[in-house]
Scaffold this motif. Sequence first.
Motif, PDB file in Angstrom:
ATOM      1  N   GLU A  90       0.804  -1.216   0.000  1.00 53.89           N
ATOM      2  CA  GLU A  90       0.000   0.000   0.000  1.00 53.89           C
ATOM      3  C   GLU A  90       0.839   1.269   0.000  1.00 53.89           C
ATOM      4  OE1 GLU A  90       0.884  -1.105   4.215  1.00 53.89           O
ATOM      5  OE2 GLU A  90       0.175  -2.185   2.442  1.00 53.89           O
ATOM      6  N   LYS A  91       2.134   1.146   0.352  1.00 55.24           N
ATOM      7  CA  LYS A  91       3.029   2.308   0.371  1.00 55.24           C
ATOM      8  C   LYS A  91       3.765   2.504  -0.952  1.00 55.24           C
ATOM      9  CE  LYS A  91       3.081   3.859   4.779  1.00 55.24           C
ATOM     10  NZ  LYS A  91       2.994   5.278   5.186  1.00 55.24           N
ATOM     11  N   LEU A  92       3.632   1.560  -1.872  1.00 52.16           N
ATOM     12  CA  LEU A  92       4.435   1.585  -3.090  1.00 52.16           C
ATOM     13  C   LEU A  92       3.682   2.198  -4.270  1.00 52.16           C
ATOM     14  CD1 LEU A  92       6.245  -1.849  -2.672  1.00 52.16           C
ATOM     15  CD2 LEU A  92       7.038   0.431  -2.021  1.00 52.16           C
ATOM     16  N   LYS A  93       4.380   2.301  -5.406  1.00 55.04           N
ATOM     17  CA  LYS A  93       3.915   3.098  -6.538  1.00 55.04           C
ATOM     18  C   LYS A  93       2.573   2.650  -7.111  1.00 55.04           C
ATOM     19  CE  LYS A  93       8.082   5.096  -6.488  1.00 55.04           C
ATOM     20  NZ  LYS A  93       8.853   4.205  -5.632  1.00 55.04           N
ATOM     21  N   ASP A  94       2.418   1.341  -7.381  1.00 52.74           N
ATOM     22  CA  ASP A  94       1.199   0.892  -8.042  1.00 52.74           C
ATOM     23  C   ASP A  94      -0.040   1.123  -7.187  1.00 52.74           C
ATOM     24  OD1 ASP A  94       2.685   0.179 -10.211  1.00 52.74           O
ATOM     25  OD2 ASP A  94       2.531  -1.982  -9.926  1.00 52.74           O
ATOM     26  N   ALA A  95       0.074   0.898  -5.882  1.00 57.48           N
ATOM     27  CA  ALA A  95      -1.067   1.126  -4.994  1.00 57.48           C
ATOM     28  C   ALA A  95      -1.424   2.609  -4.939  1.00 57.48           C
ATOM     29  CB  ALA A  95      -0.760   0.596  -3.590  1.00 57.48           C
TER      30      ALA A  95
ATOM     31  N   GLU B  65      -3.266   3.561  -8.066  1.00 55.61           N
ATOM     32  CA  GLU B  65      -4.642   3.067  -8.006  1.00 55.61           C
ATOM     33  C   GLU B  65      -5.508   3.969  -7.132  1.00 55.61           C
ATOM     34  OE1 GLU B  65      -4.281  -0.925  -6.599  1.00 55.61           O
ATOM     35  OE2 GLU B  65      -3.178  -1.599  -8.376  1.00 55.61           O
ATOM     36  N   ARG B  66      -4.991   4.412  -5.994  1.00 55.65           N
ATOM     37  CA  ARG B  66      -5.755   5.313  -5.127  1.00 55.65           C
ATOM     38  C   ARG B  66      -6.014   6.644  -5.831  1.00 55.65           C
ATOM     39  NH1 ARG B  66      -2.098   3.405  -1.287  1.00 55.65           N
ATOM     40  NH2 ARG B  66      -0.929   5.362  -1.286  1.00 55.65           N
ATOM     41  N   ALA B  67      -4.995   7.130  -6.529  1.00 52.61           N
ATOM     42  CA  ALA B  67      -5.148   8.406  -7.231  1.00 52.61           C
ATOM     43  C   ALA B  67      -6.191   8.316  -8.336  1.00 52.61           C
ATOM     44  CB  ALA B  67      -3.802   8.847  -7.805  1.00 52.61           C
ATOM     45  N   GLU B  68      -6.247   7.186  -9.021  1.00 53.55           N
ATOM     46  CA  GLU B  68      -7.229   6.999 -10.092  1.00 53.55           C
ATOM     47  C   GLU B  68      -8.646   7.149  -9.555  1.00 53.55           C
ATOM     48  OE1 GLU B  68      -8.375   3.695 -13.545  1.00 53.55           O
ATOM     49  OE2 GLU B  68      -6.753   3.304 -12.120  1.00 53.55           O
ATOM     50  N   ASP B  69      -8.842   6.760  -8.311  1.00 53.10           N
ATOM     51  CA  ASP B  69     -10.155   6.863  -7.685  1.00 53.10           C
ATOM     52  C   ASP B  69     -10.355   8.226  -7.007  1.00 53.10           C
ATOM     53  OD1 ASP B  69     -12.593   6.368  -6.423  1.00 53.10           O
ATOM     54  OD2 ASP B  69     -11.653   5.333  -4.733  1.00 53.10           O
ATOM     55  N   LEU B  70      -9.503   8.553  -6.054  1.00 56.99           N
ATOM     56  CA  LEU B  70      -9.712   9.725  -5.213  1.00 56.99           C
ATOM     57  C   LEU B  70      -9.453  11.041  -5.932  1.00 56.99           C
ATOM     58  CD1 LEU B  70      -8.111   8.392  -1.904  1.00 56.99           C
ATOM     59  CD2 LEU B  70     -10.545   8.540  -2.486  1.00 56.99           C
ATOM     60  N   LEU B  71      -8.510  11.031  -6.874  1.00 50.65           N
ATOM     61  CA  LEU B  71      -8.179  12.259  -7.599  1.00 50.65           C
ATOM     62  C   LEU B  71      -8.803  12.281  -8.994  1.00 50.65           C
ATOM     63  CD1 LEU B  71      -4.419  12.670  -6.615  1.00 50.65           C
ATOM     64  CD2 LEU B  71      -6.401  13.860  -5.645  1.00 50.65           C
ATOM     65  N   SER B  72      -9.808  11.468  -9.206  1.00 52.51           N
ATOM     66  CA  SER B  72     -10.505  11.481 -10.492  1.00 52.51           C
ATOM     67  C   SER B  72     -11.246  12.796 -10.671  1.00 52.51           C
ATOM     68  CB  SER B  72     -11.502  10.321 -10.565  1.00 52.51           C
ATOM     69  OG  SER B  72     -12.552  10.527  -9.635  1.00 52.51           O
ATOM     70  N   GLN B  73     -11.507  13.161 -11.912  1.00 55.16           N
ATOM     71  CA  GLN B  73     -12.242  14.396 -12.181  1.00 55.16           C
ATOM     72  C   GLN B  73     -13.620  14.340 -11.545  1.00 55.16           C
ATOM     73  OE1 GLN B  73     -12.311  15.554 -16.289  1.00 55.16           O
ATOM     74  NE2 GLN B  73     -13.637  17.315 -15.945  1.00 55.16           N
ATOM     75  N   LYS B  74     -14.261  13.185 -11.617  1.00 55.29           N
ATOM     76  CA  LYS B  74     -15.597  13.043 -11.039  1.00 55.29           C
ATOM     77  C   LYS B  74     -15.573  13.311  -9.542  1.00 55.29           C
ATOM     78  CE  LYS B  74     -19.303   9.673 -10.334  1.00 55.29           C
ATOM     79  NZ  LYS B  74     -19.750   8.263 -10.572  1.00 55.29           N
TER      80      LYS B  74
ATOM     81  N   GLU C 209      -2.817  12.923   2.977  1.00 53.86           N
ATOM     82  CA  GLU C 209      -2.661  11.469   3.061  1.00 53.86           C
ATOM     83  C   GLU C 209      -1.835  10.933   1.891  1.00 53.86           C
ATOM     84  OE1 GLU C 209      -6.605   9.952   3.503  1.00 53.86           O
ATOM     85  OE2 GLU C 209      -6.792  10.687   5.580  1.00 53.86           O
ATOM     86  N   PHE C 210      -1.981  11.517   0.704  1.00 49.66           N
ATOM     87  CA  PHE C 210      -1.129  11.107  -0.417  1.00 49.66           C
ATOM     88  C   PHE C 210       0.327  11.447  -0.123  1.00 49.66           C
ATOM     89  CE2 PHE C 210      -4.926  10.772  -3.165  1.00 49.66           C
ATOM     90  CZ  PHE C 210      -4.608   9.599  -3.838  1.00 49.66           C
ATOM     91  N   LEU C 211       0.557  12.606   0.487  1.00 47.31           N
ATOM     92  CA  LEU C 211       1.928  13.029   0.778  1.00 47.31           C
ATOM     93  C   LEU C 211       2.605  12.113   1.788  1.00 47.31           C
ATOM     94  CD1 LEU C 211       1.428  16.912   1.079  1.00 47.31           C
ATOM     95  CD2 LEU C 211       2.207  15.621  -0.917  1.00 47.31           C
ATOM     96  N   THR C 212       1.830  11.522   2.669  1.00 46.79           N
ATOM     97  CA  THR C 212       2.411  10.707   3.742  1.00 46.79           C
ATOM     98  C   THR C 212       2.344   9.209   3.475  1.00 46.79           C
ATOM     99  OG1 THR C 212       0.296  10.753   4.940  1.00 46.79           O
ATOM    100  CG2 THR C 212       1.935  12.436   5.511  1.00 46.79           C
ATOM    101  N   SER C 213       1.589   8.805   2.472  1.00 40.47           N
ATOM    102  CA  SER C 213       1.350   7.364   2.298  1.00 40.47           C
ATOM    103  C   SER C 213       2.111   6.735   1.146  1.00 40.47           C
ATOM    104  CB  SER C 213      -0.151   7.108   2.096  1.00 40.47           C
ATOM    105  OG  SER C 213      -0.602   7.708   0.886  1.00 40.47           O
ATOM    106  N   THR C 214       2.890   7.512   0.422  1.00 37.01           N
ATOM    107  CA  THR C 214       3.624   6.977  -0.729  1.00 37.01           C
ATOM    108  C   THR C 214       5.118   6.977  -0.413  1.00 37.01           C
ATOM    109  OG1 THR C 214       1.942   8.021  -2.134  1.00 37.01           O
ATOM    110  CG2 THR C 214       3.870   7.097  -3.226  1.00 37.01           C
TER     111      THR C 214
END
Length: 320
Positions: A130-135, A138-147, A167-172
């Motif tokens: 969950e701390k790595l790039k692919d996860a 995936e979170r960004a695709e959902d949470l930072l989506s335009q919708k 949370e993005f700044l601290t979780s990657t």
Amino acid sequence: MAESTPSVTPRVFEHTSRKDWGRSVLVLEIPDKRTFLFEDGAERSFRPDYWHKMEIIEVQANEAVRIDRIARRNQAPAPGSTRKSKAPPKKPDITFGQQVAYFMTLYPVGFEDESYIKSERGVAGAKGREKLKDAAIERAEDLLSQKNLDELTGNRSYEEIHQMIYEFLTSTKSTTQKAEATRFKNLPEDSRETVALALRELLYGERTYPIRFDSFVAALDVEDGATWPLTTLLSALVYPADHLFVKPTFLKKQALILDIDPKYDTTPNSTTYMQFLEAAKKTMELLQEAGQRPRDLWDVHVFICKTLSPKAIKEATGVA
């Protein structure tokens, strides 16, 4: 007369039909000519019948000063001036071929190496993924989506967006430092709406990306100023094939190896960013020509960081 230096907030101009040039400051005005310095590094002069094409635009005062400073830094000394041109930065003592060879000593199968995937991209179901790039992507695709951003901004949920960014700044892993995230967390409450709207514009706006990037930087009213990692992480997660996470120490070296002068400034700005991006995309092309298979610009970022630390350069070249 020329525009004054930034003791007074400079006027900022934009060409009505050439947005790709970026914004500009006026550096010379005489009866038959006005000369502007643009964010793309070019100096352009216009006759009176074209002056109407250069419109004054409104930007925040700190952003106007930054544009003025960047533009004037790129300006050549006037004839007879005692000011000396800045010496070009020194190219690192490593070739691209040596970078690739060193990377292969770390990961013999390259970007498909099991140890590389486990440590950088993440293996499904593995602890710490969950701390790595692919996860994170995936979170960004959902949470930072335009919708999602449109829904949150439409509901004026600016605090929720602020917390989500934090949370993005601290979780990657291996991206922003704790101090950077803390400064963002402490962003003044009256700035959080501006940041939320600037983020939505950065990711999905219609203006050119350099303008959107500079506007996002200007919105980040954090203590000691915004940093390169803070300003580039989110776009890189949403658009991993098109945008780049920047750790400037390493990107400066890579750009110079590829004969690109990044016109570096410690303050994040679109001129330097676009040259960093050019260097990263050129690096991807060269990696592909060398038989490597980087998935996206995150793989390129890791390649650059792994091969351009002082220790890596020493080991790759055998030069103390």
